[in-house]
Enzyme design. Sequence first.
Site, PDB file in Angstrom:
ATOM      1  N   VAL A   1       0.449  -1.106   0.156  1.00  0.00           N
ATOM      2  CA  VAL A   1       0.369   0.197  -0.258  1.00  0.00           C
ATOM      3  C   VAL A   1       0.741   1.240  -0.361  1.00  0.00           C
ATOM      4  O   VAL A   1       0.152   2.600   0.215  1.00  0.00           O
ATOM      5  CB  VAL A   1      -0.722   0.102   1.073  1.00  0.00           C
ATOM      6  CG1 VAL A   1      -1.663  -0.946   1.376  1.00  0.00           C
ATOM      7  CG2 VAL A   1      -0.232  -0.497   2.227  1.00  0.00           C
TER       8      VAL A   1
ATOM      9  N   HIS B   1      -4.561  -4.225  -2.332  1.00  0.00           N
ATOM     10  CA  HIS B   1      -5.201  -4.158  -1.137  1.00  0.00           C
ATOM     11  C   HIS B   1      -4.880  -1.874  -0.635  1.00  0.00           C
ATOM     12  O   HIS B   1      -4.843  -1.819   0.347  1.00  0.00           O
ATOM     13  CB  HIS B   1      -4.352  -4.713  -0.028  1.00  0.00           C
ATOM     14  CG  HIS B   1      -4.123  -5.883  -0.096  1.00  0.00           C
ATOM     15  ND1 HIS B   1      -3.185  -6.634  -0.140  1.00  0.00           N
ATOM     16  CD2 HIS B   1      -4.912  -6.889  -0.809  1.00  0.00           C
ATOM     17  CE1 HIS B   1      -3.647  -8.236   0.239  1.00  0.00           C
ATOM     18  NE2 HIS B   1      -4.569  -8.013  -0.439  1.00  0.00           N
TER      19      HIS B   1
ATOM     20  N   CYS C   1     -15.875  13.820   7.009  1.00  0.00           N
ATOM     21  CA  CYS C   1     -16.555  13.572   6.233  1.00  0.00           C
ATOM     22  C   CYS C   1     -16.489  14.935   5.815  1.00  0.00           C
ATOM     23  O   CYS C   1     -17.290  15.410   6.685  1.00  0.00           O
ATOM     24  CB  CYS C   1     -17.422  12.632   5.637  1.00  0.00           C
ATOM     25  SG  CYS C   1     -17.573  12.762   3.340  1.00  0.00           S
TER      26      CYS C   1
ATOM     27  N   CYS D   1     -20.244  13.900   4.525  1.00  0.00           N
ATOM     28  CA  CYS D   1     -21.232  13.570   5.835  1.00  0.00           C
ATOM     29  C   CYS D   1     -21.105  13.999   7.027  1.00  0.00           C
ATOM     30  O   CYS D   1     -22.128  12.844   7.618  1.00  0.00           O
ATOM     31  CB  CYS D   1     -22.090  12.212   4.694  1.00  0.00           C
ATOM     32  SG  CYS D   1     -20.066  11.127   5.015  1.00  0.00           S
TER      33      CYS D   1
ATOM     34  N   SER E   1       4.618 -13.275   2.597  1.00  0.00           N
ATOM     35  CA  SER E   1       4.734 -14.608   3.013  1.00  0.00           C
ATOM     36  C   SER E   1       3.253 -16.074   1.921  1.00  0.00           C
ATOM     37  O   SER E   1       3.217 -17.008   2.705  1.00  0.00           O
ATOM     38  CB  SER E   1       4.187 -14.466   3.674  1.00  0.00           C
ATOM     39  OG  SER E   1       2.620 -13.899   4.030  1.00  0.00           O
TER      40      SER E   1
ATOM     41  N   ASN F   1      11.446 -14.887  -2.378  1.00  0.00           N
ATOM     42  CA  ASN F   1      11.322 -15.056  -0.529  1.00  0.00           C
ATOM     43  C   ASN F   1      12.525 -15.043   0.320  1.00  0.00           C
ATOM     44  O   ASN F   1      13.622 -15.957  -0.252  1.00  0.00           O
ATOM     45  CB  ASN F   1      10.150 -15.447   0.053  1.00  0.00           C
ATOM     46  CG  ASN F   1       9.417 -14.906   0.742  1.00  0.00           C
ATOM     47  OD1 ASN F   1       8.681 -13.680   0.783  1.00  0.00           O
ATOM     48  ND2 ASN F   1       9.338 -15.104   2.365  1.00  0.00           N
TER      49      ASN F   1
ATOM     50  N   GLU G   1      12.790 -16.237   2.786  1.00  0.00           N
ATOM     51  CA  GLU G   1      12.422 -17.173   2.744  1.00  0.00           C
ATOM     52  C   GLU G   1      11.200 -18.779   2.788  1.00  0.00           C
ATOM     53  O   GLU G   1      10.569 -18.001   2.393  1.00  0.00           O
ATOM     54  CB  GLU G   1      12.075 -17.637   5.364  1.00  0.00           C
ATOM     55  CG  GLU G   1      10.902 -16.460   5.423  1.00  0.00           C
ATOM     56  CD  GLU G   1      10.873 -16.306   6.518  1.00  0.00           C
ATOM     57  OE1 GLU G   1      11.240 -16.732   7.444  1.00  0.00           O
ATOM     58  OE2 GLU G   1       9.175 -15.757   6.697  1.00  0.00           O
TER      59      GLU G   1
END
Length: 241
Positions: free
Chosen positions: A99, A115, A146, A149, A188, A212, A214
């Site tokens: 993200v 995500h 907001c 609203c 992972s 990766n 691991e």
Amino acid sequence: MVIDRRRYARVVVLTGAGVSAASGLRTYRGPGGVWEEHDVERLGHVSALTERPADVWRLFGGLRQSVLAARPNPAHDALARWQAELAQGQELLLVTQNVDGLHQMAGSRNVCEIHGNVLHSRCGSPDCTLAQFRDEDPHTSAVPSCPLCRTAVRPDVVLFGEELPALPSWTAKRALRDCDLFLAIGTSGSVAPASSYVRGAEYAGARTVYINLEPMKDPNPAFQEVYIGRAEELLPQLLGM
Ligand code: OAD
């Protein structure tokens, strides 16, 4: 071992938090991980937005501050360069669970952020017309509301119990259907649905590669090749850069 980039016409790359580790950002699992310090059930679930919104902002506001200070590393750079060097007729779709926006900062185009993005905020009401917006304020001292609203504003990230955003999710699944090379890097492989993308790629007949730090806790047999090491070191080597 080198991946001959000229051999593949439709590539899908899935990245996770490990790709941003060398940029100083924490992974979610493992030593020093976000969900090692914070209870994922308590703060990572959609129910936390109504039950403890200030705690949610303290967590994601802190991540926002780290992301603002972070810069792409050689893993991001290698993927951006690969995309820039594609020949005519070749495609590469970069799908990320991250993200942090670092792929885009490195120069990658059309990144599928499945995500969300922690530098964006949006109104918590699904009925509100306020558009999602870039927001660099960590909101660690008060929950913003907001302007249209008055519902609490939330970070634009996908929490457990929520649907993935439709367009990036659909784009990723469509590309998996006819890819000939699939790489999962720095993840992972424990969070659905991205954890099962490799099965779609395998079904399409693609070469499937896992890179990766691991091995996976529960190794996924759909991966044909596994390379263990740091993405920022391995990726430029594997891609022959
Ligand atoms: P994880 O934290 O679950 O996994 C990150 C993986 O990266 C681990 O297996 C580490 O071993 C590995 N790793 C660490 N440093 C690395 C390096 N330098 N090079 C290569 N690998 C390295 O992160 P994700 O799989 O991305 O959701 O997690 C998936 C989702 O779970 C995240 O997107 C997040 C989280 O809840 C949201 O934030 C919405």
